[in-house]
Design an enzyme around this catalytic site. Structure first.
Site, mmCIF file in Angstrom:
data_model
loop_
_atom_site.group_PDB
_atom_site.id
_atom_site.type_symbol
_atom_site.label_atom_id
_atom_site.label_comp_id
_atom_site.label_asym_id
_atom_site.label_seq_id
_atom_site.Cartn_x
_atom_site.Cartn_y
_atom_site.Cartn_z
ATOM 1 N N LYS A 113 0.810 -1.701 -0.382
ATOM 2 C CA LYS A 113 0.133 -0.188 0.532
ATOM 3 C C LYS A 113 0.808 1.305 -0.424
ATOM 4 O O LYS A 113 0.304 2.635 -0.872
ATOM 5 C CB LYS A 113 -0.768 0.194 1.209
HETATM 6 C C1 LIG Z 1 -4.470 -4.853 -0.381
HETATM 7 C C2 LIG Z 1 -3.516 -5.693 0.060
HETATM 8 C C3 LIG Z 1 -4.229 -7.084 -0.931
HETATM 9 C C4 LIG Z 1 -5.030 -6.353 -2.039
HETATM 10 O O1 LIG Z 1 -4.739 -5.502 -2.776
HETATM 11 P P1 LIG Z 1 -6.105 -5.433 -3.335
HETATM 12 O O2 LIG Z 1 -5.744 -3.831 -4.349
HETATM 13 O O3 LIG Z 1 -6.949 -4.857 -2.331
HETATM 14 O O4 LIG Z 1 -6.823 -6.307 -4.434
HETATM 15 C C5 LIG Z 1 -3.178 -7.668 -1.255
HETATM 16 N N1 LIG Z 1 -2.024 -7.887 -0.323
HETATM 17 C C6 LIG Z 1 -1.799 -7.585 0.841
HETATM 18 C C7 LIG Z 1 -0.619 -7.531 1.471
HETATM 19 C C8 LIG Z 1 -2.415 -6.136 0.887
HETATM 20 O O5 LIG Z 1 -2.489 -5.463 1.995
#
Ligand SMILES: *Cc1c(COP(=O)(O)O)cnc(C)c1O
Length: 495
Positions: A113
């Protein structure tokens, strides 16, 4: 370039306005009216460029109300040495000649993120300037664990913004919770919600569409915006690392220009894999997009049948950031695959909110079939994959990455496709010490941050410095609410 609502094409906003608003008033997602293309010369020019230059050049294709120079200065700040522990920002790790892992967790909160949420506050601050906005932006976030922390880290003490995060009370790991409740900054707030991620997300979406709250806040000089992946400013920085990974493969001679690469992405809200789709639409030579789900395998079913049906059990798993039944960003894909048919998308979304279910048209089904392969990996399979990668490659992966690693293997076994493939690694294993230790045959001694040392001592891998620093940090927040009490939490926070 204008940004349109997936539910009403007559809504046309500039990039700055789209980033400022986050979500269209009609509930639709703001989406670029055209997809720019990258030719071979463009890709060639990025091969020897550092990550911030790659980011600025790719993002400039979409943000014509920002200058490339401005974007470069944002990217240099976002991905700089005080934030990321490697200048590559999103390095590729080679496992074998046709398998690579794209490590997206080298930022301040050790989850992918950060790739977008270090960038978004800079884009948003500039958007306030560009649109002559005189109010303060309050960012409301529903988080399945990683977004909340990464958003607070990005927005902490950013002038003319504040941020309120809601997380599911029993749906995040202890480290994730520790990261959030110790967050510093005068403009941040955190609240646990009794329920799961979908409850928190539904609560936030409802507050967004509540006219009375909007008016109250307006009188207080505040408007609401979003840092969830419904905001275009989240998706765009994520397109960059797929392009960057391709350039790294070219640079290292793993492929030649035009050679295809598959991407396998551990998926929750469909933001990350949507960014890969845009990269492909822009002309990046991408083969299959492999959508990896955990036990909450609604997307696997959808990609195989064309029926999206959320009337099913919700499971809490060891990969909590993927515990999602309503993947918001799918709406942008449907908009694109329907030939930008806003009425059709509105129909699907109405059906989803009325009956929890919709079935896409035959032409969308055919398009999905060509683009995607969906698979899932249960709890046992996730744990096994972590053990297998540790023993086989000496490579320690987290629970989310393990889902992708396993589904990539399933895809290859099912199709025989040997195209060079990259799976996304979305979190540091140190965010999920408990599950990772068990998976490599250890008995966790303790809980939460207490396990960081054990994982380090067992594997000899480095603890991300900011996670190590959580030990002994003071808890600042202890708020919790029922779903129905979220309005009051927001209004009190913005007093
Ligand atoms: C948010 C997240 C995901 C999923 O990503 P999306 O964009 O919501 O599909 C997968 N792995 C981790 C560690 C995340 O923080």
């Amino acid at each position: 370039m204008k940004y349109l609502s997936t539910r009403d094409k007559s809504v046309r906003l500039s990039a700055a306005e789209a980033i400022k608003m986050g979500l269209s008033r009609d509930g639709g997602l703001l989406t670029p009216e055209t997809v720019p293309t990258m030719g071979e010369a463009f890709l060639q020019s990025l091969i020897s460029a550092p990550y911030p230059v790659r980011a600025a050049k790719v993002m400039a294709l979409y943000l014509d109300d920002y200058t490339e120079k401005e974007l470069l200065s944002f990217a240099e700040g976002a991905y700089g040495a005080d934030r990321f522990d490697t200048p590559a920002a999103a390095p590729l790790r080679k496992l074998d000649d046709s398998t690579y892992c794209l490590e997206l967790w080298h930022g301040p909160t050790s989850a992918f993120k950060d790739m977008a949420l270090q960038m978004l506050p800079r884009l948003l601050s500039a958007a306030l300037e560009k649109t002559g906005e005189d109010k303060t932006a309050c960012i409301l976030v529903a988080t399945s664990g990683d977004t909340g922390k990464a958003a607070m880290e990005g927005f902490a003490d950013v002038p003319r913004t504040s941020i309120m995060v809601f997380y599911p009370k029993d749906g995040v790991s202890e480290i994730q919770e520790a990261q959030m409740v110790t967050q510093e900054g005068a403009n941040v707030g955190v609240c646990a919600v009794v329920g799961n991620f979908d409850d928190a997300q539904a609560g936030v979406k409802r507050i967004f569409s509540d006219e009375a709250i909007r008016e109250t806040l307006d009188r207080r000089g505040v408007f609401l915006s979003s840092a969830n992946s419904i905001n275009w400013g989240r998706i765009l920085p994520q397109i960059v690392y797929y392009v960057s990974a391709y350039c790294d493969l070219l640079r290292d001679g793993a492929i030649s220009m035009g050679g295809k690469v598959n991407f396998c992405v551990p998926t929750g809200n469909f933001g990350d894999i949507l960014a890969a789709y845009y990269a492909k639409r822009m002309g990046l030579p991408v083969g299959k997009l492999i959508c990896a789900s955990n036990k909450n395998n609604i997307l696997t079913d959808f990609l195989r049948t064309g029926v999206y049906d959320r009337n099913r059990a919700f499971y809490t798993t060891m990969s909590p950031s993927m515990d999602i039944l309503v993947s918001s960003n799918l709406e942008r894909l449907l908009y694109d695959l329907s030939g930008e048919n806003d009425a059709e998308v509105r129909g699907y979304m109405d059906a989803l909110s009325r009956t929890g279910k919709y079935e896409v048209s035959e032409s969308i089904k055919a398009a999905l079939d060509g683009l995607y392969w969906g698979g899932y990996c249960g709890e046992r399979g996730t744990s096994d994959a972590i053990g297998r990668y540790w023993r086989g490659y000496g490579y320690l992966i987290d629970t989310h990455t393990a889902v992708a690693a396993d589904v990539l293997e399933q895809y290859r076994a099912a199709t025989g496709d040997r195209t060079v493939s990259v799976f996304a690694s979305t979190a540091s294993p140190y965010k999920f010490c408990d599950s990772v230790l068990s998976a490599i045959g250890q008995t966790p001694q303790g809980a939460g941050v207490g396990l960081l040392e054990q994982l380090h001592d067992t594997t000899g891998t480095p603890i991300p410095s900011r996670l190590a620093a959580l030990k002994g940090k003071k808890r600042r927040f202890d708020l919790s609410a029922e779903k129905s009490g979220m309005d009051k939490v927001v209004l009190d926070f913005l007093k």
